[in-house]
Design a protein around this motif. Structure first.
Motif, PDB file in Angstrom:
ATOM      1  N   PRO A   1      -7.856   8.114 -14.043  1.00 53.09           N
ATOM      2  CA  PRO A   1      -8.539   8.543 -12.825  1.00 53.09           C
ATOM      3  C   PRO A   1      -7.938   7.982 -11.563  1.00 53.09           C
ATOM      4  CG  PRO A   1      -9.822   6.879 -14.010  1.00 53.09           C
ATOM      5  CD  PRO A   1      -8.684   7.274 -14.905  1.00 53.09           C
ATOM      6  N   SER A   2      -7.241   6.877 -11.631  1.00 52.85           N
ATOM      7  CA  SER A   2      -6.647   6.294 -10.433  1.00 52.85           C
ATOM      8  C   SER A   2      -5.431   5.490 -10.833  1.00 52.85           C
ATOM      9  CB  SER A   2      -7.661   5.399  -9.699  1.00 52.85           C
ATOM     10  OG  SER A   2      -8.054   4.338 -10.532  1.00 52.85           O
TER      11      SER A   2
ATOM     12  N   ARG B  34       0.788  -1.225   0.000  1.00 52.16           N
ATOM     13  CA  ARG B  34       0.000   0.000   0.000  1.00 52.16           C
ATOM     14  C   ARG B  34       0.824   1.281   0.000  1.00 52.16           C
ATOM     15  NH1 ARG B  34      -5.344  -1.107   3.792  1.00 52.16           N
ATOM     16  NH2 ARG B  34      -6.063  -2.976   2.660  1.00 52.16           N
ATOM     17  N   VAL B  35       1.998   1.276   0.607  1.00 53.95           N
ATOM     18  CA  VAL B  35       2.793   2.507   0.630  1.00 53.95           C
ATOM     19  C   VAL B  35       3.188   2.948  -0.777  1.00 53.95           C
ATOM     20  CG1 VAL B  35       5.006   3.482   1.350  1.00 53.95           C
ATOM     21  CG2 VAL B  35       3.583   2.272   3.006  1.00 53.95           C
ATOM     22  N   PRO B  36       3.736   2.048  -1.640  1.00 54.22           N
ATOM     23  CA  PRO B  36       4.029   2.513  -3.004  1.00 54.22           C
ATOM     24  C   PRO B  36       2.787   2.972  -3.756  1.00 54.22           C
ATOM     25  CG  PRO B  36       5.173   0.451  -2.545  1.00 54.22           C
ATOM     26  CD  PRO B  36       4.212   0.666  -1.429  1.00 54.22           C
ATOM     27  N   ALA B  37       1.641   2.283  -3.543  1.00 56.66           N
ATOM     28  CA  ALA B  37       0.414   2.696  -4.217  1.00 56.66           C
ATOM     29  C   ALA B  37      -0.022   4.080  -3.760  1.00 56.66           C
ATOM     30  CB  ALA B  37      -0.691   1.674  -3.954  1.00 56.66           C
ATOM     31  N   ALA B  38       0.129   4.363  -2.458  1.00 55.39           N
ATOM     32  CA  ALA B  38      -0.244   5.688  -1.952  1.00 55.39           C
ATOM     33  C   ALA B  38       0.673   6.767  -2.516  1.00 55.39           C
ATOM     34  CB  ALA B  38      -0.184   5.692  -0.424  1.00 55.39           C
ATOM     35  N   ILE B  39       1.974   6.452  -2.639  1.00 59.32           N
ATOM     36  CA  ILE B  39       2.911   7.419  -3.221  1.00 59.32           C
ATOM     37  C   ILE B  39       2.562   7.670  -4.681  1.00 59.32           C
ATOM     38  CG2 ILE B  39       5.328   7.755  -3.872  1.00 59.32           C
ATOM     39  CD1 ILE B  39       6.089   6.270  -1.321  1.00 59.32           C
ATOM     40  N   GLU B  40       2.192   6.611  -5.391  1.00 59.25           N
ATOM     41  CA  GLU B  40       1.815   6.771  -6.796  1.00 59.25           C
ATOM     42  C   GLU B  40       0.565   7.639  -6.936  1.00 59.25           C
ATOM     43  OE1 GLU B  40       0.921   4.001 -10.729  1.00 59.25           O
ATOM     44  OE2 GLU B  40       0.679   3.181  -8.716  1.00 59.25           O
TER      45      GLU B  40
ATOM     46  N   LEU C 137      12.048   2.086  -5.030  1.00 58.85           N
ATOM     47  CA  LEU C 137      11.633   3.247  -4.263  1.00 58.85           C
ATOM     48  C   LEU C 137      11.895   2.976  -2.789  1.00 58.85           C
ATOM     49  CD1 LEU C 137       9.963   5.996  -4.346  1.00 58.85           C
ATOM     50  CD2 LEU C 137       7.982   4.575  -3.818  1.00 58.85           C
ATOM     51  N   LEU C 138      12.473   3.962  -2.102  1.00 59.11           N
ATOM     52  CA  LEU C 138      12.679   3.892  -0.654  1.00 59.11           C
ATOM     53  C   LEU C 138      11.907   5.063  -0.037  1.00 59.11           C
ATOM     54  CD1 LEU C 138      16.490   3.041  -0.574  1.00 59.11           C
ATOM     55  CD2 LEU C 138      14.622   1.517   0.092  1.00 59.11           C
ATOM     56  N   PRO C 139      10.704   4.829   0.441  1.00 55.97           N
ATOM     57  CA  PRO C 139       9.833   5.936   0.858  1.00 55.97           C
ATOM     58  C   PRO C 139      10.371   6.678   2.076  1.00 55.97           C
ATOM     59  CG  PRO C 139       8.585   3.900   0.532  1.00 55.97           C
ATOM     60  CD  PRO C 139      10.022   3.531   0.523  1.00 55.97           C
ATOM     61  N   ASP C 140      10.263   8.008   2.035  1.00 53.58           N
ATOM     62  CA  ASP C 140      10.653   8.836   3.180  1.00 53.58           C
ATOM     63  C   ASP C 140       9.841   8.489   4.415  1.00 53.58           C
ATOM     64  OD1 ASP C 140      12.434  10.089   1.539  1.00 53.58           O
ATOM     65  OD2 ASP C 140      11.353  12.001   1.431  1.00 53.58           O
ATOM     66  N   VAL C 141       8.607   8.035   4.221  1.00 57.90           N
ATOM     67  CA  VAL C 141       7.742   7.729   5.354  1.00 57.90           C
ATOM     68  C   VAL C 141       8.301   6.580   6.188  1.00 57.90           C
ATOM     69  CG1 VAL C 141       6.263   6.070   4.157  1.00 57.90           C
ATOM     70  CG2 VAL C 141       5.308   7.476   6.004  1.00 57.90           C
ATOM     71  N   LEU C 142       9.238   5.820   5.635  1.00 62.52           N
ATOM     72  CA  LEU C 142       9.904   4.747   6.382  1.00 62.52           C
ATOM     73  C   LEU C 142      11.350   5.090   6.725  1.00 62.52           C
ATOM     74  CD1 LEU C 142       8.597   1.575   4.488  1.00 62.52           C
ATOM     75  CD2 LEU C 142       7.792   2.499   6.663  1.00 62.52           C
ATOM     76  N   THR C 143      12.084   5.672   5.780  1.00 61.47           N
ATOM     77  CA  THR C 143      13.506   5.907   6.024  1.00 61.47           C
ATOM     78  C   THR C 143      13.748   6.998   7.062  1.00 61.47           C
ATOM     79  OG1 THR C 143      13.575   7.405   4.117  1.00 61.47           O
ATOM     80  CG2 THR C 143      14.234   5.116   3.748  1.00 61.47           C
ATOM     81  N   LEU C 144      12.963   8.071   7.020  1.00 57.93           N
ATOM     82  CA  LEU C 144      13.213   9.170   7.966  1.00 57.93           C
ATOM     83  C   LEU C 144      12.853   8.794   9.401  1.00 57.93           C
ATOM     84  CD1 LEU C 144      12.186  12.281   5.829  1.00 57.93           C
ATOM     85  CD2 LEU C 144      14.440  11.237   6.151  1.00 57.93           C
ATOM     86  N   PRO C 145      11.688   8.173   9.661  1.00 63.89           N
ATOM     87  CA  PRO C 145      11.445   7.699  11.037  1.00 63.89           C
ATOM     88  C   PRO C 145      12.486   6.691  11.511  1.00 63.89           C
ATOM     89  CG  PRO C 145       9.390   7.753   9.820  1.00 63.89           C
ATOM     90  CD  PRO C 145      10.484   8.012   8.830  1.00 63.89           C
ATOM     91  N   LEU C 146      12.994   5.859  10.579  1.00 64.14           N
ATOM     92  CA  LEU C 146      14.036   4.902  10.964  1.00 64.14           C
ATOM     93  C   LEU C 146      15.283   5.626  11.428  1.00 64.14           C
ATOM     94  CD1 LEU C 146      14.702   1.835  10.991  1.00 64.14           C
ATOM     95  CD2 LEU C 146      15.726   2.164   8.730  1.00 64.14           C
ATOM     96  N   LEU C 147      15.643   6.710  10.749  1.00 68.04           N
ATOM     97  CA  LEU C 147      16.812   7.499  11.150  1.00 68.04           C
ATOM     98  C   LEU C 147      16.621   8.082  12.547  1.00 68.04           C
ATOM     99  CD1 LEU C 147      18.760   9.971   8.897  1.00 68.04           C
ATOM    100  CD2 LEU C 147      18.204  10.587  11.232  1.00 68.04           C
ATOM    101  N   TRP C 148      15.467   8.719  12.768  1.00 63.68           N
ATOM    102  CA  TRP C 148      15.226   9.334  14.083  1.00 63.68           C
ATOM    103  C   TRP C 148      15.132   8.281  15.186  1.00 63.68           C
ATOM    104  CZ3 TRP C 148      16.372  14.090  14.721  1.00 63.68           C
ATOM    105  CH2 TRP C 148      16.238  15.004  13.671  1.00 63.68           C
ATOM    106  N   ALA C 149      14.547   7.119  14.866  1.00 63.53           N
ATOM    107  CA  ALA C 149      14.465   6.053  15.868  1.00 63.53           C
ATOM    108  C   ALA C 149      15.855   5.574  16.271  1.00 63.53           C
ATOM    109  CB  ALA C 149      13.633   4.891  15.333  1.00 63.53           C
TER     110      ALA C 149
END
Length: 298
Positions: free
Chosen positions: A106-107, A48-54, A165-177
């Protein structure tokens, strides 16, 4: 700090009281169940994450193609789109009779139906690695942090393999964690973690531009920079060379084998982030002395 942890770069393990009272086999069973359940969630994330980014990307394109766009808004959106999107968003502006941009679907198109095999594959992998975390770190706070790291790296590896694709929604929280975990020096000293995050990003960023200057094409994506920075935040700057060497070795073996059998062209991009994720997991279990052990030096 015992000798093994000192060699691996980890601080003294911090027990979790309620976990410490469990027998080892029950802890392994608990971590296995947690890993299997997490694998079911990872399957949803990977799909779902890649689909949401698309979908968000298509919305950006629609905003550019909207009639009479705001003069301030259009350049901002166009600057964020890749060249192919710009070709759709601004077709042949030099010609006054240029035809309007083609309408967008449309989608987003549906993803392939691979739910069942991937679900159990992810659950099995997550369960096995979760048990390995329980064995490596025992009933400690480090084991709980390591679980989150392993699960996120699994998701990133699969997403990168599917979509590059390496989504920011995963990589950035991983960095801060990683930085937050290392406030207690769980996996590295905090100064080493901060330097590792900065060095990880800047080193691949510099390598990217050197490659661009030599070949006039991209050699890796910006998501690789962020993932490498996140691994530096978890393991400190001293682990970065080991992680990069392991990732390159894996890439040479796997991508090289694919090229030899004709499944990969010499000019085709491959998901380097997946190899970085695998190298990060190997470093989690082997510590910073892993390359010394591979080289045969005691």
């Amino acid at each position: 700090m015992n000798a093994m942890n000192a060699m691996n770069g980890y601080a003294q393990l911090l027990p979790v009281d309620w976990l410490a009272h469990w027998e080892p086999h029950w802890r392994f069973a608990l971590f296995a169940v947690m890993g299997i359940v997490a694998g079911l969630g990872l399957d949803v994330v990977v799909r779902r994450v890649p689909a949401a980014i698309e979908r968000a990307w298509l919305e950006e394109m629609r905003a550019v193609n909207a009639p009479n766009p705001s003069p301030l808004r259009a350049p901002l959106h166009q600057a964020a789109l890749p060249n192919a999107a710009l070709a759709l968003a601004a077709p042949n502006a030099a010609s006054p009779a240029a035809s309007p941009a083609p309408s967008l679907p449309p989608s987003s198109p549906p993803l392939p139906d691979t739910v069942r095999p991937r679900r159990w594959q992810l659950s099995l992998l997550s369960g096995v690695l979760s048990v390995a975390v329980a064995w490596r770190f025992g009933p400690t706070w480090q084991s709980l942090g390591a679980l989150g790291l392993v699960w996120t790296l699994i998701a990133l590896a699969y997403i990168d393999s599917d979509t590059q694709l390496l989504p920011d929604v995963l990589t950035l929280p991983l960095l801060w964690a990683g930085l937050l975990c290392n406030l207690g020096h769980w996996f590295a000293a905090l100064p080493a973690a901060v330097i590792g995050a900065a060095t990880g990003y800047l080193s691949l960023w510099a390598l990217y531009w050197v490659y661009w200057w030599l070949r006039r094409r991209e050699g890796m994506g910006f998501g690789d920079f962020k993932l490498y920075a996140a691994l530096g935040a978890w393991f400190g700057w001293t682990s970065l060379l080991q992680i990069l060497l392991l990732a390159c070795l894996l890439a040479i073996v796997i991508a090289g084998s694919a090229w030899l059998i004709g499944r990969l062209r010499s000019d085709q991009m491959f998901p380097f982030g997946a190899f970085l994720a695998a190298a990060g997991i190997a470093t989690l279990f082997g510590g910073n002395g892993l390359m010394i052990w591979i080289g045969g030096t005691p």
